[in-house]
Design an enzyme around this catalytic site. Structure first.
Site, PDB file in Angstrom:
ATOM      1  N   LYS A  84      47.873  34.230  41.108  1.00 47.77           N
ATOM      2  CA  LYS A  84      48.616  34.843  40.001  1.00 47.77           C
ATOM      3  C   LYS A  84      49.521  35.937  40.568  1.00 47.77           C
ATOM      4  O   LYS A  84      49.056  36.847  41.277  1.00 47.77           O
ATOM      5  CB  LYS A  84      47.603  35.437  39.026  1.00 47.77           C
ATOM      6  CG  LYS A  84      48.098  35.565  37.611  1.00 47.77           C
ATOM      7  CD  LYS A  84      46.903  35.943  36.730  1.00 47.77           C
ATOM      8  CE  LYS A  84      47.299  36.134  35.296  1.00 47.77           C
ATOM      9  NZ  LYS A  84      46.211  36.730  34.524  1.00 47.77           N
TER      10      LYS A  84
HETATM   11  C1  E4P Z   1      46.931  36.721  31.199  1.00 41.89           C
HETATM   12  O1  E4P Z   1      46.659  35.940  32.079  1.00 41.89           O
HETATM   13  C2  E4P Z   1      46.326  38.041  31.045  1.00 41.89           C
HETATM   14  O2  E4P Z   1      45.146  38.102  31.827  1.00 41.89           O
HETATM   15  C3  E4P Z   1      45.906  38.351  29.654  1.00 41.89           C
HETATM   16  O3  E4P Z   1      46.050  37.256  28.769  1.00 41.89           O
HETATM   17  C4  E4P Z   1      46.419  39.647  29.128  1.00 41.89           C
HETATM   18  O4  E4P Z   1      45.879  39.855  27.842  1.00 41.89           O
HETATM   19  P1  E4P Z   1      45.823  41.300  27.159  1.00 41.89           P
HETATM   20  O5  E4P Z   1      47.214  41.624  26.704  1.00 41.89           O
HETATM   21  O6  E4P Z   1      44.899  41.114  26.003  1.00 41.89           O
HETATM   22  O7  E4P Z   1      45.303  42.248  28.191  1.00 41.89           O
END
Ligand code: E4P
Length: 217
Positions: A84
């Site tokens: 990522k």
């Molecule tokens: C995406 O891969 C992120 O880990 C995640 O969905 C972020 O979500 P949040 O805005 O609830 O922290």
């Protein structure tokens, strides 16, 4: 649409896998910190063993060299690890390099259609638009998912659209209707997908009627 869990908690992953609806897992440094993880590599390997699909593991470095080195190291931990990478100029360059090496990537922190188009052109395997965080600032987060879908289809780009930052079951449904390939959600949201008051009420009535029948038998 594939269902991903957005968590670093092993117990949650185990439970979702047992339900049989888990297609993958996404993590981020905040989720790892929340889970109290010290040894990131060992924890990613544990998640990868429990997950019947891709596991996104995020780089911490923000320079091209650091992201590429870290990406190679993360990808070597397990065959289902996806690296990522945040949407940054150096991140896009790192995505291009890793993807040329056959390493799968998930471009994260996408908040505009053009960011998504750039990441897809660089060869990102997954694109993660953050729906809930856009809603939080008064935008319509799901509109971004719909627009990215159009761009990917128009230009026949193979990147998978991974709706992220989903906060409730309605987001999951809207992501599916918008044509997202995957939706990543917290454990509580996945749990909520099962529940409907009429299902619970209906079952309680069936069981009560059956019990009454037995008491007269
Ligand atoms: C995406 O891969 C992120 O880990 C995640 O969905 C972020 O979500 P949040 O805005 O609830 O922290």
């Amino acid at each position: 649409m594939q269902f991903f869990l957005d968590t670093a908690q092993l117990a949650e992953i185990e439970q979702a896998a047992a339900w049989g609806i888990l297609d993958g897992v996404t993590t981020n440094p905040s989720l790892m910190a929340k889970a109290g993880v010290r040894d990131f590599a060992a924890h990613y390997q544990a998640i990868a063993r429990l997950t019947p699909g891709p596991v996104s593991a995020e780089v911490i470095g923000v320079s091209y060299a650091d992201m590429v080195a870290e990406g190679r190291q993360l990808a070597s931990l397990a065959p289902n690890i996806v690296v990522k990478i945040p949407f940054l100029p150096d991140g896009v360059r790192a995505i291009r390099t890793l993807s040329a090496e056959g390493i799968r990537t998930n471009c994260t922190l996408i908040f505009s259609p053009i960011q998504a188009l750039i990441a897809a052109k660089a060869g990102a395997t997954y694109l993660s638009p953050f729906v809930g965080r856009l809603d939080d600032i008064g935008h319509e987060g799901m509109a971004l998912v719909r627009t990215i879908r159009q761009l990917l289809d128009t230009y026949k780009l193979p990147a998978k659209l991974l709706a992220a930052s989903l906060r409730h079951p309605r987001h999951v449904l809207e992501a599916a209707l918008a044509g997202a390939d995957c939706a990543t959600m917290p454990f509580a949201v996945m749990q909520q997908l099962f529940s409907h008051p009429l299902t619970e009420k209906g079952l309680a009535q069936f069981l009560a009627d059956y019990a009454q029948l037995q008491s007269h038998a």
